[in-house]
Design a protein around this motif. Sequence first.
Motif, short mmCIF file in Angstrom:
data_model
loop_
_atom_site.label_atom_id
_atom_site.label_comp_id
_atom_site.label_asym_id
_atom_site.label_seq_id
_atom_site.Cartn_x
_atom_site.Cartn_y
_atom_site.Cartn_z
N PHE A 148 -58.56 -9.98 15.98
CA PHE A 148 -59.39 -9.00 16.65
C PHE A 148 -58.60 -7.72 16.91
CE2 PHE A 148 -57.28 -11.27 20.07
CZ PHE A 148 -56.96 -10.27 21.00
N SER A 149 -59.34 -6.65 17.11
CA SER A 149 -58.77 -5.37 17.50
C SER A 149 -59.81 -4.61 18.30
CB SER A 149 -58.37 -4.56 16.27
OG SER A 149 -57.87 -3.28 16.65
N LEU A 150 -59.45 -4.18 19.50
CA LEU A 150 -60.32 -3.39 20.36
C LEU A 150 -59.67 -2.04 20.61
CD1 LEU A 150 -61.20 -6.41 20.95
CD2 LEU A 150 -61.86 -5.60 23.22
N LYS A 151 -60.37 -0.98 20.29
CA LYS A 151 -59.89 0.36 20.55
C LYS A 151 -60.67 0.94 21.71
CE LYS A 151 -58.78 4.72 18.22
NZ LYS A 151 -58.82 5.46 16.93
N PHE A 152 -59.92 1.56 22.65
CA PHE A 152 -60.53 2.06 23.88
C PHE A 152 -60.46 3.59 23.93
CE2 PHE A 152 -59.28 -2.28 24.74
CZ PHE A 152 -60.33 -2.79 25.48
N ASN A 172 -51.49 -8.19 22.12
CA ASN A 172 -50.64 -7.13 22.65
C ASN A 172 -51.50 -5.95 23.07
OD1 ASN A 172 -51.28 -5.72 20.32
ND2 ASN A 172 -49.18 -5.48 19.63
N CYS A 173 -50.92 -5.10 23.87
CA CYS A 173 -51.58 -3.88 24.33
C CYS A 173 -50.71 -2.71 23.88
CB CYS A 173 -51.74 -3.89 25.85
SG CYS A 173 -52.52 -2.40 26.52
N PRO A 197 -55.64 3.84 23.64
CA PRO A 197 -55.03 2.51 23.74
C PRO A 197 -55.77 1.49 22.88
CG PRO A 197 -56.34 2.95 25.69
CD PRO A 197 -56.35 4.22 24.87
N GLN A 198 -55.07 0.42 22.55
CA GLN A 198 -55.63 -0.59 21.66
C GLN A 198 -55.11 -1.96 22.07
OE1 GLN A 198 -54.86 0.33 17.56
NE2 GLN A 198 -55.74 -1.55 16.77
N VAL A 199 -55.95 -2.96 22.00
CA VAL A 199 -55.55 -4.36 22.21
C VAL A 199 -55.89 -5.13 20.95
CG1 VAL A 199 -55.97 -6.47 23.53
CG2 VAL A 199 -55.87 -4.27 24.71
N SER A 200 -54.90 -5.81 20.39
CA SER A 200 -55.09 -6.57 19.16
C SER A 200 -54.45 -7.93 19.31
CB SER A 200 -54.46 -5.84 17.97
OG SER A 200 -55.00 -4.55 17.81
N ARG A 222 -64.22 -11.04 28.78
CA ARG A 222 -63.51 -10.98 30.06
C ARG A 222 -62.58 -9.77 30.12
NH1 ARG A 222 -61.25 -17.16 30.68
NH2 ARG A 222 -63.22 -18.26 30.24
N LEU A 223 -61.91 -9.48 29.00
CA LEU A 223 -61.04 -8.32 28.96
C LEU A 223 -61.83 -7.03 29.17
CD1 LEU A 223 -58.31 -6.92 28.41
CD2 LEU A 223 -58.88 -6.99 25.96
N VAL A 224 -62.94 -6.92 28.48
CA VAL A 224 -63.77 -5.72 28.62
C VAL A 224 -64.24 -5.57 30.06
CG1 VAL A 224 -65.94 -4.65 27.91
CG2 VAL A 224 -64.44 -5.72 26.19
#
Length: 491
Positions: free
Chosen positions: A262-266, A292-293, A301-304, A320-322
């Motif tokens: 997964f990869s979340l970009k904020f 990692n953050c 910022p990005q969490v993958s 939960r992270l969101v």
Amino acid sequence: MPVTRRTLLLAAGVGVASAALAGCSTQRPAPQPTSSTPVPPPPPTTTTAPPPPDWNALRGKVSGGLVLPGDPDYATARHGYNPLFDDRKPAAVARCATQADVQACVAVAAESRLPVAARSGGHSYAGYSSPDDGLVLDLAGMADVQVRQDGTAVVGAGARLADVYAALAKAGRCLPAGSCPTVGVAGLTLGGGIGVLARKFGLTCDRLTSAAVVTADGTARTASADSEPELFWALRGGGGGNLGVVTSFTFATEPAPELAVFSLKFPAGAAADVLGGWQGWIANAPDELWANCVVHAGGSPQVSGCFVGGSAGLNPLLDRLVAATTQPTNRFVRDQAYLDAMRFFAGDANAPRESFVASARILGAPLSDPAAAVASLSGLSGVDLLFDGLGGAVARTPADATAFPHRSALASVQIYANAAGGAQRATQEVDQVRAALGNLLGPSSYVNYIDPTLPDWATAYYGGNLARLRAAAHKYDPNGVFAFAQGLTKA
């Protein structure tokens, strides 16, 4: 939507191993220990000048070839992965193909009191692996990977992770290791080995069952729980370049799992909120989740990460992270087989050489003020902070069970600067951020992001294990054959 190489470039670290592209085969076994007669080290108190090295004699003993200044391929042979160290001019580069080659080189270095360093298959953080006027042992030709029927893997010291992952996946096995394909397995393991499956299966060094080592007296040894146990302890986290030259590693592997990546970009400007939410989230996550953050100077910022299991189990965790941070501008989740997941993080295994400067700190516990960490990048560009989650299986191993001391930490923190704008500027910026984070997090650091300007480096790298490590180094290298500026022995 793969994570770029720059985003996760240094997620595993390589100690002082330097770069050389190495081939990999599952057909031939990695070099094994050979019997040998110890080569006596030079007397520690003698005032007699050492003899000059006999390069012609050594050339006849190194099966892969010896490259000297003036040889047509010297300019290429002396270079590692990081162009920042292209000015280094070793006295010779030995292309070692067997353990006997390494023994011959160590004997010459010991007798002539030459600086000597092994260069493995990956990128490097400092120039220690290419000493001026010293002897470089290029182990790129020792890159075979053999996966046995019992699930153990014997890996040559010159293998890079791209090769290791491919061979393991072919056999249906996996090894917890790093995310960058140009990381060398040698430096990674010797410094500990933080990677994308660490929370589930432990550090890379935790999976090591034995190592073939050439020590400073020229002896080929097998280090394991039952043979040279103190050397075995020290090799698991004591840092590359210390204690001896490891020529092959034997690992206990696991069946290759199905994974979800997964990869979340904020949004830009949300770094403090994302980091604050991430640290509480990863601290309470199941072992199956690694993440990692990444905080970019002036960027989003990005969490993958990845999850051992399918996306059905991952998505509720991401929710939960969101909920603890903010709505991402992009959310990518995909179920993948083991090798495909490793390649998701890897980027281009054949990417060109890259100039960079890096250092690290250790995040022992959640920050009370995440914004202060983000502020350490204020006014900078091209500098990243990569918070790599620890915990899980890493934390369940006692801090003194191996030489790696940071067992209770929440994360390691990579400080990475692209040096395209010049080495001096990048170094100054990394030093600035490292000092600011030191004030927030404390002085601890990870030896696999070895940093020539780090204050009190020995305590920062090794903590409470330092005294035992120095004792092991004195036992196996009493005359400082492998000494270097941040080594455990002194010349």
